[in-house]
Write a protein that holds these residues in place. Structure first.
Motif: not given
Length: 502
Positions: A389-392
Motif C-alpha cells: 500500500r502506497d509503496g509500503r
C-alpha cells in the motif's frame, strides 16, 4: 550461424546432480561436470533469434549466442576467448548466478524452455582450465599510476584485473585472512569449491596485482595513508550489514543468529579441514553455531537461506524448517505480473531443498521462545497476508493461526541493509545513503574526488554478475581518471537497473 532448428530437435537438459545420500556426506559441488555431447547439444538449442534479449538480461553483455555456437561447432578455444571478453570470472558466475539471461531467452517468449546458458558458461570456463590453465596475460608497460582496491570480492577483483591489464599498479586490501570476499567464506563449497578462487588469484598475481590480507583499512591503515600511497581508491567492500528483527520478542536469546555468521563459521571449518587442521563451527567469541543434532529454523526464502539449509544438512541437523513471509510462488511465469523478458517471481527449488527440510510459506515469527535459561527452544509463528500500500509492505496476521516450531538454532536470512558502517567511510568523508549503500556519480566517483565505488557497496546486495559488471565499469572510469591510454570496457553505468516492466 547458429542452428535455427536446434531448439526443435533438443529439449532442455541439465546434468544429473550427485545423489542426495552421497553429497550430504561431503562439501563437494552438487553438480558433476557435464559431458561434451550434452553441452554441445544444449548449445545447439540457442537459435538464430535475430535480437538476443539474453544480452539485456545479463549486465555484463555476455556474447551468449556467439559462444553457444562456438561450442556447438566444437571450437572450444574460441569459445573461451569469447566468454572471457566480457566476463573476468565465468567459473564464478556459471556456478552462482541465478541466470537472468535465461529468463530473457527468446525461447521463453514462445513458451519453450530457455537455453541452459549458465551450464554452457560453466563448462566453457572449466574447459579453459582443462585446456591449458588460466594463463596470465603478458604484463603491459607500466603507467606509473597506482590504485588501491578495498575489498576482494568479485567487484574488487574484476576491477583489479582490468586495471592491472591496463598497466596500473594495483593493490587489493582485504580485512579477512584470505582473499575472495563473500565468495571465500560466505558461499558454501557445495556451490563453489575454493580451488576456483585460488586459480583466479594466481592468475591475477601473475598479472601484477598485489594482495594484502588481514588489513582492515581505516583501522590498520588510515584513509590518509591509503590516499597518500595511491592515485585512486576503489571501495568494493560489499553489503554485509544483515537485516535484523530487534523488535521481535526473544531476539536476544542464545541460539538466534544472523545467517551469514553460520555460513562463515561452516566455511572456516571446511577450509581448515582442507588444510589438515581441526576446527569447530563457532563465532569469533567462541560461541558454537553448529547445526549438528539441532532443530533449525531458517527465516527467509532466498539464496542465503538455501545455503544455510544445505549447510545444516551437512552438519547433521535433526530437522530444518525454512520460513517464508510470502505465499508459495507459482511454478511458472505470471505474464501479467512479470512479462517476458523480466525476471519472474516463481518457485525456485534449490539443490538443498532436495536434501530435506520443510518449507513453510506465508508465515511470520511472532516470538522466539525462551527455554527458561536464555536459550531459544522454539519459534512461535502465525500465518500472514502481505499487501503493498502506497509503496509500503503491510503484514496482517490471521487470527487463531499461531503455532510453535521446535528450534535450538535460528538463522536470520532476511536480506541485507547495505554496506557496514566503518571507520574508513568517516575518514574519507563518504556517507551511506538511506539504503545503506554509497552513491556514485556518473563517473563512478563518490562525493570525494579520486574515491570510486562499485559492486554491492554501491548497488546494495545483488547478483554476482552485477558486481563484476560494476567492477569492470568502475575500472574503466578509474583508467580514464588516471589519463590511461585508450578505453576499457564499461558494460554498465551507475544508474543502470535490471530489466523491469514499466
Amino acid at each position: 550461424m547458429p542452428d535455427p532448428n536446434g531448439f526443435l530437435r533438443y529439449d532442455r537438459r541439465l546434468p544429473a546432480r550427485r545423489p542426495v545420500p552421497v553429497r550430504i556426506l561431503d562439501w563437494r559441488e552438487v553438480y558433476p561436470p557435464a559431458g561434451e555431447e550434452l553441452i554441445r547439444e544444449q548449445a545447439t538449442r540457442c537459435m538464430d533469434c535475430g535480437i538476443p534479449f539474453c544480452h539485456d538480461g545479463c549486465p555484463l553483455g555476455n556474447r551468449i549466442p556467439d559462444w553457444n555456437d562456438l561450442v556447438r561447432t566444437g571450437n572450444w578455444d574460441a569459445a573461451v576467448e569469447s566468454l572471457h571478453a566480457t566476463n573476468n570470472f565465468p567459473e564464478f558466475t556459471g556456478r552462482l548466478c541465478p541466470a537472468p539471461c535465461e529468463a530473457a531467452c527468446v525461447l521463453g517468449l514462445g513458451g519453450q524452455q530457455p537455453v541452459t546458458i549458465k551450464q554452457v558458461e560453466v563448462e566453457i570456463a572449466d574447459a579453459a582450465v582443462a585446456r591449458g590453465g588460466l594463463r596470465p596475460r603478458p604484463l603491459p608497460a607500466p603507467t606509473g599510476r597506482s590504485v588501491a582496491v578495498v575489498g576482494s570480492g568479485p567487484a574488487g577483483l574484476a576491477a583489479a584485473q582490468q586495471l592491472a591489464r591496463a598497466g596500473h599498479t594495483v593493490t587489493v586490501y582485504e580485512r579477512d585472512d584470505a582473499l575472495g570476499g563473500l565468495l571465500r567464506y560466505g558461499i558454501p563449497d557445495f556451490k563453489l569449491e575454493k580451488q576456483h578462487i585460488d586459480r583466479r588469484l594466481a592468475q591475477l598475481s601473475a598479472e601484477g596485482v598485489r594482495f594484502r590480507t588481514g588489513v582492515n583499512v581505516g583501522v590498520d591503515v588510515t584513509a590518509a595513508e591509503l590516499r597518500a600511497e595511491h592515485d585512486a581508491v576503489l571501495l568494493a567492500c560489499g553489503a554485509l550489514q544483515g537485516r535484523d528483527t530487534p523488535e521481535t520478542p526473544g531476539r536476544a536469546l542464545r541460539g538466534v543468529h544472523q545467517a551469514m555468521a553460520h555460513l562463515v563459521a561452516a566455511n572456516r571449518v571446511v577450509a581448515a579441514a582442507g588444510e589438515g587442521r581441526p576446527a569447530l563451527a563457532t563465532l569469533p567469541d567462541g560461541t558454537p553455531i553448529d547445526a549438528a543434532g539441532k532443530h533449525v529454523v531458517i527465516i527467509g526464502g532466498g539464496d542465503t537461506a538455501a545455503d544455510c539449509l544445505g549447510v545444516a544438512h551437512r552438519q547433521g541437523a535433526a530437522g530444518v524448517h525454512q520460513l517464508d513471509l510470502y505465499p508459495e510462488p507459482p511454478a511458472g511465469r505470471d505474464a501479467g505480473r512479470d512479462p517476458w523478458p523480466t525476471w519472474p517471481w516463481i518457485l525456485r527449488n534449490y539443490p538443498a531443498h532436495e536434501e530435506g527440510g520443510e518449507r513453510v510459506f506465508a508465515v511470520a515469527v511472532q516470538e522466539f521462545v525462551d527455554d527458561g535459561t536464555g536459550q531459544v527452544r522454539a519459534v512461535r509463528i502465525a500465518e500472514v497476508t502481505v499487501e503493498k500500500r502506497d509503496g509500503r509492505r503491510i503484514v496482517s496476521v490471521l487470527p487463531g493461526s499461531e503455532r510453535e516450531l521446535p528450534a535450538d538454532l535460528v538463522l536470520l536470512a532476511i536480506g541485507f541493509e547495505g554496506t557496514e558502517e566503518q571507520p574508513l567511510l568517516a575518514q574519507l568523508g563518504v556517507a551511506r545513503n538511506t539504503r545503506g549503500a554509497v552513491d556514485a556519480r556518473p563517473d563512478w566517483q563518490t562525493d570525494v574526488d579520486g574515491v570510486f565505488v562499485a559492486g554491492d557497496m554501491h548497488r546494495g546486495a545483488s547478483l554476482i554478475v552485477w558486481a563484476i559488471a560494476e567492477g569492470r565499469a568502475a575500472a574503466a572510469a578509474i583508467h580514464a581518471h588516471l589519463g590511461g591510454v585508450g578505453e576499457l570496457p564499461a558494460p554498465v553505468d551507475p544508474a543502470r537497473e535490471p530489466l523491469a516492466a514499466r
